[in-house]
Design a protein around this motif. Structure first.
Motif, mmCIF file in Angstrom:
data_model
loop_
_atom_site.group_PDB
_atom_site.id
_atom_site.type_symbol
_atom_site.label_atom_id
_atom_site.label_comp_id
_atom_site.label_asym_id
_atom_site.label_seq_id
_atom_site.Cartn_x
_atom_site.Cartn_y
_atom_site.Cartn_z
ATOM 1 N N PHE A 1 0.800 -1.221 0.000
ATOM 2 C CA PHE A 1 0.000 0.000 0.000
ATOM 3 C C PHE A 1 0.837 1.277 0.000
ATOM 4 O O PHE A 1 0.272 2.368 -0.045
ATOM 5 N N ARG B 1 2.792 4.462 -0.886
ATOM 6 C CA ARG B 1 2.795 5.414 -1.995
ATOM 7 C C ARG B 1 3.720 6.602 -1.720
ATOM 8 O O ARG B 1 4.258 7.200 -2.651
ATOM 9 N N THR B 2 3.889 6.934 -0.446
ATOM 10 C CA THR B 2 4.645 8.130 -0.079
ATOM 11 C C THR B 2 6.013 7.730 0.456
ATOM 12 O O THR B 2 6.112 7.075 1.505
ATOM 13 N N LYS B 3 7.076 8.106 -0.247
ATOM 14 C CA LYS B 3 8.431 7.771 0.176
ATOM 15 C C LYS B 3 8.810 8.569 1.420
ATOM 16 O O LYS B 3 8.529 9.761 1.517
ATOM 17 N N THR C 1 8.442 3.693 3.224
ATOM 18 C CA THR C 1 7.288 4.544 2.955
ATOM 19 C C THR C 1 6.622 4.934 4.269
ATOM 20 O O THR C 1 6.764 4.239 5.286
ATOM 21 N N GLU D 1 3.429 4.873 4.782
ATOM 22 C CA GLU D 1 2.380 3.896 5.062
ATOM 23 C C GLU D 1 2.941 2.691 5.817
ATOM 24 O O GLU D 1 2.320 2.190 6.766
#
Length: 254
Positions: free
Chosen positions: A197, A199-201, A211, A213
């Motif tokens: 899931f 998406r955000t580094k 990430t 998440e």
């Protein structure tokens, strides 16, 4: 401790390839330039390596203080080598020999003199780093090089040496196991959720695979796993939850 993504990723990828899971059909080129294999294989790799690692630590814990000290010292040296290698990739020149010797001295002090010995070793280390800084003052990037040298030995060597002190507590091996299990849960949760899931580094330059998440999942699941570790019954459930939160935070920073 810090392990660069390229080494860890390539090592796990080769292992999965040997297992026959990382085939050409399931392997693609990631944006970071590393091959991405089936995350199930990578998770299997982490589970097996975690079980082997915990079994090794348990064996040395029951064997005695000196064998456990030898293990912590080895991990310290390897961790410092990896830390300084990452720093050198950014154009700095930390003193690897000095940092490694000082990092090792923390474990030795904890073994020989306990907490007081560790406090004394810390004072001596700070004095050594201060005088070394005076010697190299004026050279290119002297402040940064000295700072990273001192930080590495403290961050890796000083904190790892506390495992030796924990071992000397009542129900010593259970507390050490709790720390190791919580660290493994944090790492595995962050990896799996991040792959599924994420998406955000978090830090693309330092650790492209992490990430936000995955980090959030680790911060939730690790305290739950720690709370369920009923073998450390001398700690309250709340204490185990707080400990799990601290361990997960420290593990992800490292």
């Amino acid at each position: 401790m810090i392990f660069s993504t390229d080494v860890a990723g390539m090592g796990a990828w080769r292992t999965c390839e040997q297992w026959g899971v990382g085939s050409a059909e399931s392997t693609v080129e990631s944006r970071e330039g590393l091959p991405t294999v089936d995350y199930i294989c990578m998770l299997r790799y982490r589970i097996i390596s975690g079980i082997i690692g915990i079994a090794l630590v348990l064996s040395l814990l029951r064997w005695g203080r000196v064998p456990f000290f030898a293990l912590i010292s080895l991990v310290t040296v390897l961790g410092l080598n990896e830390f300084y290698r990452v720093v050198r990739r950014n154009g700095l020149r930390p003193n690897m020999v000095l940092g490694t010797v000082v990092g090792f001295s923390f474990s030795l002090a904890a073994l020989l003199r306990g907490e007081r010995g560790l406090e004394l070793a810390l004072i001596i280390a700070l004095v050594i780093f201060f005088f070394w800084y005076l010697l190299v003052l004026g050279k290119s990037q002297a402040t940064l090089n000295c700072s990273y040298t001192a930080f590495g030995s403290l961050y890796v060597g000083f904190f790892l040496s506390y495992l030796i002190l924990i071992r000397d507590l009542e129900n010593d091996w259970l507390l050490v196991v709790l720390v190791l299990v919580a660290t493994w849960v944090s790492d595995s949760a962050a990896y799996v959720i991040g792959k599924l899931f994420g998406r955000t580094k978090m830090a693309p330059q330092l650790s492209p695979g992490k990430t936000w998440e995955g980090a959030l999942a680790a911060l939730i699941l690790t305290p739950l796993a720690s709370a369920g570790f009923v073998y450390a019954s001398e700690l309250s459930v709340l204490s185990r939850i707080v400990l799990g939160l601290i361990i997960s935070t420290a593990a992800q920073i490292g």
